[in-house]
Write a protein that holds these residues in place. Sequence first.
Motif, PDB file in Angstrom:
ATOM      1  N   PRO A  75      25.094  16.519 -35.253  1.00 24.10           N
ATOM      2  CA  PRO A  75      23.939  17.130 -34.559  1.00 24.10           C
ATOM      3  C   PRO A  75      24.342  18.195 -33.556  1.00 24.10           C
ATOM      4  O   PRO A  75      23.573  19.115 -33.267  1.00 24.10           O
ATOM      5  N   ALA A  76      25.563  18.102 -33.035  1.00 29.41           N
ATOM      6  CA  ALA A  76      26.013  19.102 -32.050  1.00 29.41           C
ATOM      7  C   ALA A  76      26.185  20.480 -32.686  1.00 29.41           C
ATOM      8  O   ALA A  76      26.289  21.483 -31.988  1.00 29.41           O
ATOM      9  N   GLU A  77      26.210  20.546 -34.035  1.00 30.45           N
ATOM     10  CA  GLU A  77      26.367  21.845 -34.708  1.00 30.45           C
ATOM     11  C   GLU A  77      25.026  22.494 -35.034  1.00 30.45           C
ATOM     12  O   GLU A  77      24.991  23.554 -35.660  1.00 30.45           O
ATOM     13  N   ILE A  78      23.937  21.862 -34.633  1.00 28.91           N
ATOM     14  CA  ILE A  78      22.609  22.435 -34.893  1.00 28.91           C
ATOM     15  C   ILE A  78      22.261  23.418 -33.773  1.00 28.91           C
ATOM     16  O   ILE A  78      22.405  23.094 -32.596  1.00 28.91           O
ATOM     17  N   ARG A  79      21.857  24.610 -34.166  1.00 30.65           N
ATOM     18  CA  ARG A  79      21.595  25.655 -33.170  1.00 30.65           C
ATOM     19  C   ARG A  79      20.111  25.965 -33.002  1.00 30.65           C
ATOM     20  O   ARG A  79      19.746  26.790 -32.169  1.00 30.65           O
ATOM     21  N   ALA A  80      19.248  25.342 -33.795  1.00 26.39           N
ATOM     22  CA  ALA A  80      17.815  25.579 -33.621  1.00 26.39           C
ATOM     23  C   ALA A  80      17.020  24.389 -34.143  1.00 26.39           C
ATOM     24  O   ALA A  80      17.406  23.771 -35.139  1.00 26.39           O
ATOM     25  N   VAL A  81      15.938  24.070 -33.445  1.00 26.24           N
ATOM     26  CA  VAL A  81      14.989  23.046 -33.895  1.00 26.24           C
ATOM     27  C   VAL A  81      13.608  23.664 -33.763  1.00 26.24           C
ATOM     28  O   VAL A  81      13.147  23.950 -32.652  1.00 26.24           O
ATOM     29  N   TRP A  82      12.964  23.908 -34.905  1.00 24.19           N
ATOM     30  CA  TRP A  82      11.678  24.613 -34.907  1.00 24.19           C
ATOM     31  C   TRP A  82      10.658  23.824 -35.723  1.00 24.19           C
ATOM     32  O   TRP A  82      10.897  23.518 -36.902  1.00 24.19           O
ATOM     33  N   PHE A  83       9.543  23.510 -35.111  1.00 27.37           N
ATOM     34  CA  PHE A  83       8.499  22.767 -35.810  1.00 27.37           C
ATOM     35  C   PHE A  83       7.173  23.496 -35.787  1.00 27.37           C
ATOM     36  O   PHE A  83       6.715  23.937 -34.733  1.00 27.37           O
ATOM     37  N   GLY A  84       6.565  23.592 -36.948  1.00 29.75           N
ATOM     38  CA  GLY A  84       5.254  24.207 -37.084  1.00 29.75           C
ATOM     39  C   GLY A  84       4.174  23.147 -37.185  1.00 29.75           C
ATOM     40  O   GLY A  84       4.372  22.115 -37.843  1.00 29.75           O
ATOM     41  N   SER A  85       3.047  23.389 -36.513  1.00 28.26           N
ATOM     42  CA  SER A  85       1.934  22.443 -36.555  1.00 28.26           C
ATOM     43  C   SER A  85       0.723  23.088 -35.909  1.00 28.26           C
ATOM     44  O   SER A  85       0.859  24.029 -35.123  1.00 28.26           O
ATOM     45  N   GLU A  86      -0.462  22.574 -36.257  1.00 26.06           N
ATOM     46  CA  GLU A  86      -1.621  22.969 -35.459  1.00 26.06           C
ATOM     47  C   GLU A  86      -2.138  21.783 -34.668  1.00 26.06           C
ATOM     48  O   GLU A  86      -3.248  21.809 -34.148  1.00 26.06           O
ATOM     49  N   SER A  87      -1.319  20.729 -34.576  1.00 21.90           N
ATOM     50  CA  SER A  87      -1.715  19.575 -33.774  1.00 21.90           C
ATOM     51  C   SER A  87      -0.559  19.070 -32.908  1.00 21.90           C
ATOM     52  O   SER A  87      -0.356  17.864 -32.787  1.00 21.90           O
ATOM     53  N   HIS A  88       0.188  19.986 -32.321  1.00 22.80           N
ATOM     54  CA  HIS A  88       1.207  19.573 -31.355  1.00 22.80           C
ATOM     55  C   HIS A  88       0.517  18.781 -30.230  1.00 22.80           C
ATOM     56  O   HIS A  88      -0.541  19.198 -29.747  1.00 22.80           O
ATOM     57  N   PRO A  89       1.099  17.659 -29.793  1.00 14.95           N
ATOM     58  CA  PRO A  89       0.419  16.822 -28.794  1.00 14.95           C
ATOM     59  C   PRO A  89       0.196  17.522 -27.449  1.00 14.95           C
ATOM     60  O   PRO A  89      -0.775  17.238 -26.768  1.00 14.95           O
ATOM     61  N   TYR A  90       1.114  18.389 -27.090  1.00 11.60           N
ATOM     62  CA  TYR A  90       0.954  19.133 -25.842  1.00 11.60           C
ATOM     63  C   TYR A  90       0.466  20.545 -26.144  1.00 11.60           C
ATOM     64  O   TYR A  90       0.912  21.168 -27.115  1.00 11.60           O
ATOM     65  N   ALA A  91      -0.405  21.093 -25.272  1.00  9.89           N
ATOM     66  CA  ALA A  91      -0.721  22.515 -25.346  1.00  9.89           C
ATOM     67  C   ALA A  91       0.470  23.313 -24.812  1.00  9.89           C
ATOM     68  O   ALA A  91       0.794  24.387 -25.310  1.00  9.89           O
ATOM     69  N   VAL A  92       1.104  22.793 -23.773  1.00  6.93           N
ATOM     70  CA  VAL A  92       2.304  23.418 -23.213  1.00  6.93           C
ATOM     71  C   VAL A  92       3.363  22.340 -23.000  1.00  6.93           C
ATOM     72  O   VAL A  92       3.167  21.432 -22.196  1.00  6.93           O
ATOM     73  N   LYS A  93       4.415  22.397 -23.701  1.00  6.98           N
ATOM     74  CA  LYS A  93       5.637  21.575 -23.732  1.00  6.98           C
ATOM     75  C   LYS A  93       5.967  21.345 -25.194  1.00  6.98           C
ATOM     76  O   LYS A  93       5.163  20.797 -25.941  1.00  6.98           O
ATOM     77  N   PRO A  94       7.132  21.810 -25.598  1.00  7.75           N
ATOM     78  CA  PRO A  94       7.415  21.834 -27.031  1.00  7.75           C
ATOM     79  C   PRO A  94       7.653  20.456 -27.655  1.00  7.75           C
ATOM     80  O   PRO A  94       8.314  19.601 -27.070  1.00  7.75           O
ATOM     81  N   THR A  95       7.131  20.279 -28.852  1.00  3.25           N
ATOM     82  CA  THR A  95       7.514  19.163 -29.711  1.00  3.25           C
ATOM     83  C   THR A  95       9.019  19.229 -29.973  1.00  3.25           C
ATOM     84  O   THR A  95       9.726  18.221 -29.967  1.00  3.25           O
ATOM     85  N   SER A  96       9.507  20.457 -30.174  1.00  3.28           N
ATOM     86  CA  SER A  96      10.882  20.655 -30.646  1.00  3.28           C
ATOM     87  C   SER A  96      11.942  20.208 -29.640  1.00  3.28           C
ATOM     88  O   SER A  96      13.027  19.775 -30.043  1.00  3.28           O
ATOM     89  N   THR A  97      11.639  20.267 -28.340  1.00  7.91           N
ATOM     90  CA  THR A  97      12.640  19.817 -27.369  1.00  7.91           C
ATOM     91  C   THR A  97      12.839  18.313 -27.469  1.00  7.91           C
ATOM     92  O   THR A  97      13.960  17.806 -27.326  1.00  7.91           O
ATOM     93  N   ILE A  98      11.757  17.592 -27.709  1.00 14.80           N
ATOM     94  CA  ILE A  98      11.850  16.125 -27.785  1.00 14.80           C
ATOM     95  C   ILE A  98      12.612  15.722 -29.042  1.00 14.80           C
ATOM     96  O   ILE A  98      13.479  14.849 -29.010  1.00 14.80           O
ATOM     97  N   VAL A  99      12.313  16.399 -30.153  1.00 17.60           N
ATOM     98  CA  VAL A  99      13.045  16.104 -31.393  1.00 17.60           C
ATOM     99  C   VAL A  99      14.522  16.446 -31.212  1.00 17.60           C
ATOM    100  O   VAL A  99      15.409  15.659 -31.582  1.00 17.60           O
ATOM    101  N   ALA A 100      14.811  17.609 -30.620  1.00 15.02           N
ATOM    102  CA  ALA A 100      16.207  18.033 -30.428  1.00 15.02           C
ATOM    103  C   ALA A 100      16.971  17.029 -29.576  1.00 15.02           C
ATOM    104  O   ALA A 100      18.102  16.645 -29.897  1.00 15.02           O
ATOM    105  N   GLU A 101      16.346  16.563 -28.507  1.00 19.01           N
ATOM    106  CA  GLU A 101      16.986  15.579 -27.625  1.00 19.01           C
ATOM    107  C   GLU A 101      17.236  14.274 -28.377  1.00 19.01           C
ATOM    108  O   GLU A 101      18.313  13.686 -28.306  1.00 19.01           O
ATOM    109  N   ALA A 102      16.224  13.811 -29.097  1.00 22.28           N
ATOM    110  CA  ALA A 102      16.315  12.495 -29.741  1.00 22.28           C
ATOM    111  C   ALA A 102      17.345  12.459 -30.863  1.00 22.28           C
ATOM    112  O   ALA A 102      17.910  11.405 -31.148  1.00 22.28           O
ATOM    113  N   ILE A 103      17.604  13.577 -31.521  1.00 21.21           N
ATOM    114  CA  ILE A 103      18.604  13.545 -32.606  1.00 21.21           C
ATOM    115  C   ILE A 103      19.989  13.946 -32.104  1.00 21.21           C
ATOM    116  O   ILE A 103      20.942  14.001 -32.880  1.00 21.21           O
TER     117      ILE A 103
END
Lengths: 356, 132
Positions: free
Chosen positions: A78-106
């Motif tokens: 996982p340390a070799e991953i340089r980007a985490v990008w998620f597309g959706s029209e139902s992200h739980p937050y209006a402001v705060k990325p889904t992708s940061t939480i996924v990146a942290e958790a993996i």
Amino acid sequence: MTENKNLLKPSRPVGIVGYGAYVPRYRLPAKEVARVWVGGRGTGLPIKEKSVPGLDEDVITMSLEATRNAMKRAGVDPAEIRAVWFGSESHPYAVKPTSTIVAEAIGAAPHVQAADMEFACKAGTEAMVMAMGMVGSGMGRYAIAGGLDTAQGKPGDALEYTAAAGGAAFVIGPADESLAVINAVYSYVTDTPDFWRREYQRYPEHGNRFTGEPAYFKHILAAGKILMEAMGAKASDYTWATFHQPNAKFPQRAASLLGFTPEQIEPGLLSPVIGNTYAGAAIIGLTSTLDVAKPGDRILMVSFGSGAGSDAFDITVTEKLLERRDKALKTQDYIARRTEIDYAMYARMRGKIAMK
Amino acid sequence: MEIARHWRLKEQRYNLTGTVCTKCGEKSFPPRRVCPKCGSETSAPFTFCGRGEVYSFTTIYEAPTGFNETAPYTVALVRLEEGLLVTAQLTDLGNDKPEIGMPVEMVTRRLRSDGDERGMLVYGYKFRPAVV
């Protein structure tokens, strides 16, 4: 074959190193929606049933599970991953990325790009093309891209029959490490107001029949046709095809108009049993197809997002698929895990009951 | 608002990450600075595999503040494959009845909102019936 300058092809070949799907457990039959809103008239229902997320699920939890499945198949650090990008029209937050939480958790944080995409139902493939660009340019060895939704449909509206939950995630990396090489992509985008959701609105609006010919079919057919022409390919050169699937009928008609047979789209046609997973719809068709594909198989995938645009992918499966496929749950494993609910439980689970 | 606490606990909550004693190999969850077995103060992070079985359970109908959105729900003691007992909610039960000995696997789910609907969302481990 003449080189089409409009094709999206990185200078360094790229592909899918790992893939993962996710579909929640609960199912709402379309006839339940018809029972509540149109007196049970059940003719012409767009699908059999749709997936519904549990009370503790959202795009963040679903993205994480799909990504964990993709990482199990990819087997990369996982340390070799340089980007985490998620597309959706139902992200739980209006402001705060889904992708940061996924990146942290993996375990990909902190040396990583992270952002959320929005382009209606094509936000997932938009993220995939961005990941191809990052890997193909040599900026990073691996990038994660995905698309998932817990789709909204206004109670009683045509969309409520189909608006579902689920999607997929991919580890994009160098072609020589890939279980499927992405040969080229073609994107076709116009300003078409077929479907939208304004800020602070709970439910989207759509143009009814306007969502068909000038929107879905125009973009899907153009993207698919131009890509195939540029690649010097015809429908029979592909083993499989999968399309954005807002219902059961549209992808079948698009496939037929492009010259594909019902057998070619069968493994990726999931909308009849899980509904329209929006940003996840085309790409979960791809994960389901990869679950049954053989090395050498060629796959056409065409997404569609309202607003509007399509991304068409030309993909070739490699030998590496066979050693990685069984390392995570398959798309059909999730589909088989099925608990039917009624409209009352659905109304609670989707927050349609005002509590204050 | 407890955002600092939620932020501090995210690693253990997202992935079921505890510690392993670098001296005697004892595994702990939640993470422990001092090994409860040998007293050593040297430990390393250890992520549990997330598979286990239900050791005991109870169903909560009157949920504490912050958890009523998902009530009724079942809380279980899960015996992990590594031997530890962890307390967590069960999820995705569908129509299944929880049973002692039921094989379960860890998933990361929304635990609650911190405060009302304006607060941060808190994510962490739960267990569901093993899918296959």
